[in-house]
Design a protein around this motif. Structure first.
Motif, PDB file in Angstrom:
ATOM      1  N   PRO A  84       0.816  -1.225   0.000  1.00  0.00           N
ATOM      2  CA  PRO A  84       0.000   0.000   0.000  1.00  0.00           C
ATOM      3  C   PRO A  84       0.843   1.264   0.000  1.00  0.00           C
ATOM      4  CG  PRO A  84      -0.319  -1.296   2.039  1.00  0.00           C
ATOM      5  CD  PRO A  84       0.465  -2.133   1.105  1.00  0.00           C
ATOM      6  N   GLU A  85       2.030   1.194   0.603  1.00  0.00           N
ATOM      7  CA  GLU A  85       2.908   2.375   0.667  1.00  0.00           C
ATOM      8  C   GLU A  85       3.330   2.857  -0.724  1.00  0.00           C
ATOM      9  OE1 GLU A  85       3.301  -0.442   2.293  1.00  0.00           O
ATOM     10  OE2 GLU A  85       3.227   0.022   4.424  1.00  0.00           O
ATOM     11  N   PHE A  86       3.280   1.968  -1.707  1.00  0.00           N
ATOM     12  CA  PHE A  86       3.712   2.317  -3.067  1.00  0.00           C
ATOM     13  C   PHE A  86       2.545   2.248  -4.058  1.00  0.00           C
ATOM     14  CE2 PHE A  86       7.716   1.304  -1.043  1.00  0.00           C
ATOM     15  CZ  PHE A  86       8.644   2.127  -1.668  1.00  0.00           C
ATOM     16  N   ALA A  87       1.311   2.287  -3.546  1.00  0.00           N
ATOM     17  CA  ALA A  87       0.143   2.141  -4.423  1.00  0.00           C
ATOM     18  C   ALA A  87       0.238   3.086  -5.607  1.00  0.00           C
ATOM     19  CB  ALA A  87      -1.133   2.397  -3.625  1.00  0.00           C
ATOM     20  N   GLY A  88       0.032   2.552  -6.812  1.00  0.00           N
ATOM     21  CA  GLY A  88       0.053   3.384  -8.006  1.00  0.00           C
ATOM     22  C   GLY A  88       1.442   3.616  -8.574  1.00  0.00           C
ATOM     23  N   ASP A  89       2.483   3.111  -7.918  1.00  0.00           N
ATOM     24  CA  ASP A  89       3.839   3.329  -8.430  1.00  0.00           C
ATOM     25  C   ASP A  89       4.698   2.067  -8.300  1.00  0.00           C
ATOM     26  OD1 ASP A  89       6.050   4.451  -9.531  1.00  0.00           O
ATOM     27  OD2 ASP A  89       6.173   6.152  -8.143  1.00  0.00           O
ATOM     28  N   ASP A  94       6.855   0.861 -10.274  1.00  0.00           N
ATOM     29  CA  ASP A  94       8.273   1.035 -10.620  1.00  0.00           C
ATOM     30  C   ASP A  94       9.089   1.544  -9.432  1.00  0.00           C
ATOM     31  OD1 ASP A  94       8.637   0.095 -13.260  1.00  0.00           O
ATOM     32  OD2 ASP A  94       7.485   1.814 -13.998  1.00  0.00           O
ATOM     33  N   ALA A  95       8.468   2.424  -8.647  1.00  0.00           N
ATOM     34  CA  ALA A  95       9.188   2.930  -7.467  1.00  0.00           C
ATOM     35  C   ALA A  95       9.401   1.798  -6.456  1.00  0.00           C
ATOM     36  CB  ALA A  95       8.408   4.079  -6.824  1.00  0.00           C
ATOM     37  N   TYR A  96       8.404   0.927  -6.318  1.00  0.00           N
ATOM     38  CA  TYR A  96       8.595  -0.208  -5.405  1.00  0.00           C
ATOM     39  C   TYR A  96       9.692  -1.142  -5.918  1.00  0.00           C
ATOM     40  CZ  TYR A  96       7.876  -4.319  -2.526  1.00  0.00           C
ATOM     41  OH  TYR A  96       8.097  -5.371  -1.684  1.00  0.00           O
ATOM     42  N   ILE A  97       9.711  -1.381  -7.208  1.00  0.00           N
ATOM     43  CA  ILE A  97      10.764  -2.240  -7.767  1.00  0.00           C
ATOM     44  C   ILE A  97      12.141  -1.607  -7.534  1.00  0.00           C
ATOM     45  CG2 ILE A  97      11.703  -3.197  -9.926  1.00  0.00           C
ATOM     46  CD1 ILE A  97       9.350  -4.809  -8.771  1.00  0.00           C
ATOM     47  N   ASP A  98      12.237  -0.281  -7.660  1.00  0.00           N
ATOM     48  CA  ASP A  98      13.496   0.404  -7.306  1.00  0.00           C
ATOM     49  C   ASP A  98      13.876   0.071  -5.864  1.00  0.00           C
ATOM     50  OD1 ASP A  98      13.650   1.675  -9.739  1.00  0.00           O
ATOM     51  OD2 ASP A  98      12.816   3.591  -9.019  1.00  0.00           O
ATOM     52  N   HIS A  99      12.891   0.180  -4.978  1.00  0.00           N
ATOM     53  CA  HIS A  99      13.140  -0.073  -3.543  1.00  0.00           C
ATOM     54  C   HIS A  99      13.587  -1.526  -3.328  1.00  0.00           C
ATOM     55  CE1 HIS A  99      12.710   0.549   0.737  1.00  0.00           C
ATOM     56  NE2 HIS A  99      11.843  -0.436   0.838  1.00  0.00           N
ATOM     57  N   VAL A 100      12.940  -2.461  -4.034  1.00  0.00           N
ATOM     58  CA  VAL A 100      13.327  -3.878  -3.912  1.00  0.00           C
ATOM     59  C   VAL A 100      14.782  -4.043  -4.361  1.00  0.00           C
ATOM     60  CG1 VAL A 100      12.931  -6.203  -4.843  1.00  0.00           C
ATOM     61  CG2 VAL A 100      10.971  -4.779  -4.159  1.00  0.00           C
ATOM     62  N   CYS A 101      15.111  -3.446  -5.531  1.00  0.00           N
ATOM     63  CA  CYS A 101      16.441  -3.652  -6.114  1.00  0.00           C
ATOM     64  C   CYS A 101      17.538  -2.929  -5.335  1.00  0.00           C
ATOM     65  CB  CYS A 101      16.467  -3.175  -7.564  1.00  0.00           C
ATOM     66  SG  CYS A 101      15.405  -4.142  -8.653  1.00  0.00           S
ATOM     67  N   GLU A 102      17.200  -1.773  -4.807  1.00  0.00           N
ATOM     68  CA  GLU A 102      18.248  -0.942  -4.207  1.00  0.00           C
ATOM     69  C   GLU A 102      18.343  -1.092  -2.689  1.00  0.00           C
ATOM     70  OE1 GLU A 102      17.249   2.984  -5.617  1.00  0.00           O
ATOM     71  OE2 GLU A 102      17.416   2.307  -7.707  1.00  0.00           O
ATOM     72  N   VAL A 103      17.276  -1.559  -2.054  1.00  0.00           N
ATOM     73  CA  VAL A 103      17.279  -1.597  -0.585  1.00  0.00           C
ATOM     74  C   VAL A 103      17.035  -3.019  -0.053  1.00  0.00           C
ATOM     75  CG1 VAL A 103      16.184  -0.705   1.509  1.00  0.00           C
ATOM     76  CG2 VAL A 103      16.502   0.805  -0.481  1.00  0.00           C
ATOM     77  N   ILE A 104      15.878  -3.605  -0.395  1.00  0.00           N
ATOM     78  CA  ILE A 104      15.514  -4.876   0.251  1.00  0.00           C
ATOM     79  C   ILE A 104      16.441  -6.007  -0.196  1.00  0.00           C
ATOM     80  CG2 ILE A 104      13.677  -6.538   0.688  1.00  0.00           C
ATOM     81  CD1 ILE A 104      11.612  -4.378   0.207  1.00  0.00           C
TER      82      ILE A 104
END
Ligand code: DI6
Ligand code: FE
Length: 411
Positions: A184-189, A191-201
């Protein structure tokens, strides 16, 4: 019994599941199984084995039982909070899926329930599911994250899985599935969540040694091929293997991406087409069949088993144990369903949870077969024919479960 002393299992019928033995099930009769230090030291004709073994350790009389490799459940989501029985009941009462989703149902309801638990509580909630698999003979299990979807909650799920591994006689392979659903924190975006997965998680999971592979739900309701490709590139950059939930509900050609990335396995694959089959065959990527989800969702599109077989693609079978689409802590049910619903033979189903599943976890060199040098994870069955392992449910003909050479009783 200590795993350090030698053990010789005699009067057994061995379903080695090893292609080196051409009989059905890789059967070897009149052979003895010699275990040492948690590994299979040798498989020898019984008379020769007994002469060479002499008084080196313990001799165990299997009294004609069949012995198979320990089962490997190569695709589960068994660490989660809550359950979705109420949602399932609603669906059967005719409430449309859109309404259930709008009311907060689906994957995100399990995400909320999983986030509410701390690591201890999560491990405790998941323990009965893992034990149920072990009681049926599972000795290696893959466990995915994917119900946390934040850095802290994804790592918490993986740590809970590691904790279970440390507490029980079972090997656990952990997989990061942060790209399971859009939080829900990235609802509608997305690509931004995928950035977060790739760069942080993903980097954090890799750095802490919490995952050996990375999975993506590549689907219209999940993530696109382009997004999946970015996650796989990040996985490679951090030395992790790739696998994908692909072609489950539609054909986005995710399996070809997994193959192109040298992935371990393409999982579900009901909508896989001939090009996808060829891609898996060329790359040596394992096809993981998950009939539990097909059954529970009352799907009608079957994976292309005949084409996979014809192309020589290795087919594994797994439980997909998860609260939404396959709430079944039973590898034998999955094997039975793979036969009844997908047309596998009982022999293929047994390979699907042994040598093929080992390959799907990158463990084909050490697990999934009875052969010298393999880990001594094995199952002793009170049956007359190996098909009985897959044939009936409700009773369990498993007589002994041996993990790393030691007989284990799971309570
Ligand atoms: N495919 C599935 O069937 C599950 N995840 C996935 O990628 C569904 C998981 C759930 O509904 O909780
Ligand atoms: Fe799954």
């Amino acid at each position: 019994m200590s795993s350090c002393s030698d053990t010789l299992w005699i009067n057994a019928r061995l379903a080695t599941c090893d292609a080196a033995n051409p009989a059905p099930y890789g059967a070897l009769l009149d052979h003895a199984l010699w275990l040492r230090d948690g590994h299979i030291h040798a498989i020898l004709p019984q008379q020769q084995a007994q002469a060479e073994f002499a008084a080196r350790g313990t001799v165990i009389d299997a009294r004609g039982a069949w012995i198979t490799p320990g089962f490997i459940d190569c695709h589960t989501h068994l660490v989660y909070g809550g359950n979705r029985a109420a949602e399932w009941e609603k669906r059967l009462n005719g409430v449309p899926y859109q309404q259930i989703a709008a009311e907060g149902g689906g994957i995100l309801s399990t995400v909320r329930a999983t986030r509410r638990l701390d690591e201890d509580e999560l491990a405790l909630a998941s323990l009965p599911r893992l034990k149920a698999l072990m009681k049926e003979g599972v000795t290696t299990v893959e466990i995915k994250s994917g119900y946390g979807l934040t850095l802290a909650d994804e790592l918490k799920q993986l740590r809970a899985a590691k904790r279970l591994a440390a507490a029980l006689p079972v090997e656990v392979a952990t997989t990061l599935l942060a790209a399971h659903a859009l939080p829900p924190e990235f609802a509608g975006d997305a690509d931004a969540y995928i950035d977060h997965v790739c760069e942080v998680i993903l980097p954090a999971a890799a750095q802490e040694g919490l995952a050996e592979a990375v999975d993506v739900f590549c689907e219209g309701v999940g993530f696109s091929v382009a997004q999946s490709r970015r996650v796989f590139a990040a996985a490679h950059a951090h030395g992790l293997r790739c696998k994908g939930h692909v072609e489950q509900l539609s054909n986005l050609h995710g399996a070809a991406l997994v193959a192109e990335c040298g992935g371990l396995s393409a999982d579900h694959i009901e909508y896989l087409d001939q090009d996808g089959v060829a891609a898996l065959a060329a790359a040596g990527t394992v096809a993981v069949l998950l009939p539990g989800a097909y059954y529970f969702l009352r799907e009608t599109r079957q994976p292309p088993v005949a084409a996979l077989r014809a192309a020589g693609v290795t087919m594994a079978v797994a439980s997909d144990l998860n609260p939404g689409t396959s709430p079944f802590a039973s590898i034998r049910l999955a094997m039975n369903q793979a036969c009844v619903l997908f047309g596998l033979t009982p022999e293929e189903a047994l390979y699907g949870t042994t040598r093929a599943a080992a390959a799907a976890l990158g463990r084909g060199h050490s697990h999934g077969r009875l052969a010298a040098g393999m880990v001594a994870d094995l199952l002793l069955w009170d049956i007359e024919h190996p098909a009985e392992i897959v044939y009936g449910l409700g009773t369990n003909p498993l007589a002994q479960r041996v993990f790393r050479g030691v007989i284990q009783h799971i309570d």
